[in-house]
Design a protein around this motif. Structure first.
Motif, PDB file in Angstrom:
ATOM      1  N   LEU A  71       0.859  -1.251   0.025  1.00 19.40           N
ATOM      2  CA  LEU A  71      -0.117  -0.206   0.215  1.00 19.40           C
ATOM      3  C   LEU A  71       0.774   1.273  -0.061  1.00 19.40           C
ATOM      4  O   LEU A  71      -0.126   2.602   0.008  1.00 19.40           O
ATOM      5  N   ARG A  72       2.342   0.570  -0.188  1.00 21.47           N
ATOM      6  CA  ARG A  72       2.759   2.170  -0.426  1.00 21.47           C
ATOM      7  C   ARG A  72       3.257   2.675   1.286  1.00 21.47           C
ATOM      8  O   ARG A  72       4.521   3.654   1.742  1.00 21.47           O
ATOM      9  N   THR A  73       2.415   2.976   2.242  1.00 24.88           N
ATOM     10  CA  THR A  73       2.630   3.189   3.439  1.00 24.88           C
ATOM     11  C   THR A  73       2.883   2.295   4.393  1.00 24.88           C
ATOM     12  O   THR A  73       1.598   0.729   4.457  1.00 24.88           O
ATOM     13  N   GLY A 331      14.078  13.994   8.193  1.00 22.42           N
ATOM     14  CA  GLY A 331      12.732  13.547   8.665  1.00 22.42           C
ATOM     15  C   GLY A 331      11.861  13.187   7.716  1.00 22.42           C
ATOM     16  O   GLY A 331      10.683  12.350   8.375  1.00 22.42           O
ATOM     17  N   VAL A 332      11.944  13.283   6.378  1.00 22.72           N
ATOM     18  CA  VAL A 332      11.549  12.965   5.325  1.00 22.72           C
ATOM     19  C   VAL A 332      11.817  11.356   4.380  1.00 22.72           C
ATOM     20  O   VAL A 332      13.025  11.822   3.853  1.00 22.72           O
ATOM     21  N   GLN A 333      10.913   9.981   4.674  1.00 23.17           N
ATOM     22  CA  GLN A 333      11.963   9.431   3.893  1.00 23.17           C
ATOM     23  C   GLN A 333      12.042   9.466   2.046  1.00 23.17           C
ATOM     24  O   GLN A 333      10.739   9.620   1.220  1.00 23.17           O
ATOM     25  N   LEU A 367       8.380  10.433  -2.422  1.00 20.88           N
ATOM     26  CA  LEU A 367       8.470  10.855  -0.239  1.00 20.88           C
ATOM     27  C   LEU A 367       7.323  10.905   0.151  1.00 20.88           C
ATOM     28  O   LEU A 367       6.891  10.997  -0.219  1.00 20.88           O
ATOM     29  N   ARG A 368       7.775  10.854   1.292  1.00 27.72           N
ATOM     30  CA  ARG A 368       6.862   9.592   2.350  1.00 27.72           C
ATOM     31  C   ARG A 368       7.244  10.557   3.665  1.00 27.72           C
ATOM     32  O   ARG A 368       8.898  10.304   4.645  1.00 27.72           O
ATOM     33  N   GLY A 369       6.391  10.450   4.328  1.00 33.64           N
ATOM     34  CA  GLY A 369       5.888  10.843   6.193  1.00 33.64           C
ATOM     35  C   GLY A 369       5.819  10.226   6.824  1.00 33.64           C
ATOM     36  O   GLY A 369       4.489  10.165   6.724  1.00 33.64           O
ATOM     37  N   ALA A 370       5.491  10.925   8.363  1.00 36.90           N
ATOM     38  CA  ALA A 370       4.803  10.031   9.264  1.00 36.90           C
ATOM     39  C   ALA A 370       5.097  11.479  10.940  1.00 36.90           C
ATOM     40  O   ALA A 370       6.050  11.574  11.198  1.00 36.90           O
ATOM     41  N   ARG A 382      -0.925   7.451  14.760  1.00 38.53           N
ATOM     42  CA  ARG A 382       0.130   8.106  13.633  1.00 38.53           C
ATOM     43  C   ARG A 382      -0.529   7.884  12.125  1.00 38.53           C
ATOM     44  O   ARG A 382      -1.156   7.414  11.592  1.00 38.53           O
ATOM     45  N   PHE A 383      -0.043   9.551  11.439  1.00 41.71           N
ATOM     46  CA  PHE A 383      -0.306   9.865  10.259  1.00 41.71           C
ATOM     47  C   PHE A 383       0.886   9.216   9.267  1.00 41.71           C
ATOM     48  O   PHE A 383       1.451   9.865  10.305  1.00 41.71           O
ATOM     49  N   ALA A 384       0.657   8.419   8.315  1.00 45.24           N
ATOM     50  CA  ALA A 384       1.754   8.876   7.446  1.00 45.24           C
ATOM     51  C   ALA A 384       0.986   8.890   6.063  1.00 45.24           C
ATOM     52  O   ALA A 384      -0.055   8.957   6.014  1.00 45.24           O
TER      53      ALA A 384
END
Length: 736
Positions: A71-73, A331-333, A367-370, A382-384
């Protein structure tokens, strides 16, 4: 290393002229062998208990707890709000021959694999009915291998390069995934190669022999040195097939000769993880074709005589490479990747010979973050989030000739085909811990198709042209905890699927260019279900789903060109069904996995040649499928030697074979058995011996069907009782 010598020496008789191979392939074979046989001196290492205990493919691998990436997350499997199935390394390859994908993906709800036992066309994969139209390869399902798309921008996938023995896991999204993956994502399958061994060197070899001339010899080296992990595998697969040539004194048609090499290198680089993957394939195979019911009754194992006369089969050579880097930036993947594919195909089919040179590739960035917070009660939330884009291209040079006994006759089509796809996507998930989760995604895709006709004469005008397709694909899913071990899930999503370049280029008129009357199919899907979890011992799910399609793509054949497949749109159609899945891990080393899928697929609006087919079943889809696996593994009493036993049972209901529902392929039931032993470590080495029996009761059955085939040649038979046995020595070194 005798197996290595065997596959290097092996000669591969061709199925026809064409698909010229350069010296690259011979060089690549020897380079791979040298890499596999090179390594540290055996005298300098020590045994690594981590890699010798439970590291073989004999022993099953527990599924829980798991985190999924499909789910990419990243999230826990039991928190995923959409329908996801996961299998580990032992489930995919433990004690199996590693020849067919059907061996690996068993007893999963919503999934049907119709094994044609025909390496020229591949296995037909269906997820909730999507994918039934394909005559070769996979359609309607997005497939990735180690992050490298096996699905091209136009939506077609081939899996002949997939090395089953080296797989480490698979994640399956049983439902539309277009909001994440775009065109053709009526379902998604992500394969992952096993991780490199933590030891400095783990050397494996595999020798396998079986019925119908089955032979496999392969080797795999993996290890970790400092910050670098590596895995290299190579193998040769031979299969003579079980389809007989009439009046030949026992000759068979349906042979396979395949050589493949795979490599993977990962390293900590620039504060992130760098991954390089390389895949090589060289394959020659024969296509025994499908049979009419009369021929099936006469001799279910015979090959299609017309296919034999026309030398039907294929030669394919493919190279694919992928590069990716993931790391943190403030802090961002960040995820960056690129891939490239080159494929040469020489494909005699009964009415034509197809020569195809294909180049494809793409770029992607994400770009992914949480972040975490607490609600009014102090519970963690938790918000992603994530967003990104992809750019892919596909460039084909297609030349078709008349088939003159397997040789190329007069040229009938010569054109360049280009597909360029771009997409942007965003997704977000909220994890409420034990209380549940919420997921949403949105994607925009734009695909441009262009054909440039090079065969232009007075009688054959210029058929060059272009088409553009655009689509927005949203999705929304949730999961809510109802009580201890109980949860409710639901989702809604859309998807779209373009015709592939092969389907657009095949026109009943015989003209070049693309079929302007063939439209993409589009769909909307909803689902809801209940999930049960009793600790880690028993897990179960029941899911109801409904998918409504517009302009479903349906294959057909015409009398003037028998065995050539064309496509048309079928108005409106609907797939509704129920999936039931059960997973259990019981005391004493016993495990069980079972699945039942009910699928009702119907045309809602479809008129063909003046006949109203509304209400008819969509051909190629089994309405009932029950599959179960029961296994035991553990040490024998009073011994350190471990054993393994698995029994698989499958029942599949009758399948309609044409749009008019004039005939069906009958129901069947099969039983398979696998057994193996694994010795305790002796110094640096141990070994496993395994074997299996398929179709134990020797039942005749149609393993797959050719939808709407001309002349009633719908049926593709499966083999009778078959055996295989394999041995796998393993050497593990560690230390300096």
């Amino acid at each position: 290393m005798d197996g290595l010598a065997a596959f290097v020496r092996g000669a591969s008789p061709g199925t026809g002229s064409g698909c010229r191979r350069s010296a690259f392939w011979s060089t690549a074979r020897w380079i791979t062998v040298l890499l596999l046989t090179a390594g540290p001196s055996p005298g300098s290492g020590q045994v690594s208990p981590v890699d010798t205990v439970g590291a073989d493919t004999i022993r099953p691998v527990s599924l829980a707890p798991l985190r999924v990436e499909i789910l990419r997350t990243p999230m826990g499997l039991h928190q995923a709000p959409l329908s996801v199935s996961v299998l580990g390394r032992g489930d995919l390859s433990g004690g199996k021959a590693g020849v067919f994908l059907e061996e690996a993906l068993q007893a999963l709800p919503g999934l049907q694999i119709q094994n044609r036992f025909n390496f020229s066309t591949g296995e037909r994969i269906l997820l909730r009915g999507v994918g039934s139209r394909t005559q070769f390869g996979v359609r309607g399902i997005r497939i990735l291998v180690d992050g490298v798309p096996a699905t091209l921008p136009d939506g077609q996938s081939t899996l002949d390069h997939l090395d089953l023995p080296s797989l480490g896991g698979v994640e399956i999204l049983r439902g539309p995934g277009a909001s994440l993956y775009g065109n053709g994502a009526g379902g998604v399958i992500r394969f992952r190669t096993r991780a490199p061994a933590s030891a400095r060197l783990r050397q494996e070899a595999l020798l396998l022999s079986g019925t119908h001339g089955l032979r496999r010899a392969s080797a795999l080296s993996s290890g970790t040195m400092g910050r670098t992990g590596y895995l290299i595998s190579a193998g040769r697969l031979q299969f003579d097939g079980f389809r007989t040539i009439q009046d030949s004194g026992g000759g068979t048609y349906g042979k396979l000769r395949r050589w493949n090499g795979n490599g993977q290198l990962n390293r900590r680089l620039g504060g992130g993880d760098f991954l390089l993957t390389l895949n090589l394939l060289d394959q020659e195979s024969e296509n025994p074709g499908s049979l009419s019911r009369a021929l099936l009754r006469e001799d279910p194992a015979q090959a299609n005589a017309f296919n034999i006369r026309q030398g039907a089969g294929e030669e394919v050579a493919q190279t694919s490479v992928g590069l990716s880097w993931t790391g943190d930036w403030r802090g961002v993947q960040v995820g960056l990747s690129t891939h490239g594919i080159h494929r040469d195909l020489w494909n005699p089919i009964p009415p034509a010979v197809i020569e195809l040179e294909r180049n494809a590739g793409g770029l992607s960035a994400e770009l992914r973050g949480a972040w975490r917070a607490s609600d009014a009660r102090g519970d963690a939330i938790r918000f992603a989030w994530g967003f990104g884009g992809e750019l892919e291209g596909q460039w084909d040079n297609r030349r078709n000739f008349e088939n003159d006994g397997g040789e190329a006759g007069p040229l009938t089509l010569d054109q360049d085909e280009r597909v360029v796809g771009s997409g942007g996507f965003a997704h977000a998930a909220i994890d409420f811990g034990e209380r549940g989760s919420l997921f949403t995604g949105l994607r925009y895709d734009r695909l441009s198709f262009r054909a440039r006709d090079h065969l232009i004469t007075v009688e054959n005008p210029d058929d060059s042209g272009s088409r553009t397709v655009e689509a927005f694909s949203p999705s929304l899913g949730f999961r809510v905890r109802l009580g201890e071990g109980w949860s409710l899930k639901g989702s809604a999503s859309t998807f779209f699927q373009t015709p592939t370049t092969s389907e657009l280029a095949n026109q009943p008129s015989g003209a070049g260019g693309f079929n302007r009357d063939l439209s993409p199919q589009r769909g909307r899907s909803i689902e809801g279900g209940i999930l049960l979890r009793i600790r880690e011992a028993v897990q179960g799910e029941v899911t109801l789903f409904a998918t409504r399609l517009q302009d479903e793509l349906v294959p057909f054949q015409i009398p003037d060109v028998p065995d050539r497949v064309y496509f048309r749109n079928a108005g409106k159609s609907r797939h509704t069904g129920v999936e039931v899945g059960v997973y259990a891990s019981l005391p004493g080393g016993f495990r069980a996995r079972g699945a039942y899928t009910f699928l009702r697929s119907r045309f809602e609006e479809f008129t063909l040649d003046g006949d109203d087919l509304t209400g008819n079943s969509i051909p190629g889809v089994a309405p009932h499928r029950v599959e179960g696996l029961g296994s035991w593994s553990g040490a024998f009493p009073g011994s350190e030697t471990e054993g393994f036993l698995e029994i698989r049972g499958l029942y599949q209901g009758a399948v309609t074979v044409d749009d008019g529902n004039t005939a069906t392929a009958g129901p069947y039931a099969l039983v398979d058995i696998r057994i193996g032993v694994e010795t305790p470590a002796f110094g640096r080495a141990h070994w496993s011996l395994f074997g299996g029996i398929t179709n134990v009761f020797d039942r005749p059955y149609s393993a797959s069907i050719s939808v709407n085939a001309f002349g009633g040649r719908f049926f593709e038979p499966g083999p009778g009782r078959a055996f295989y046995i394999g041995v796998k020595p393993i050497l593990v070194l560690d230390g300096g």
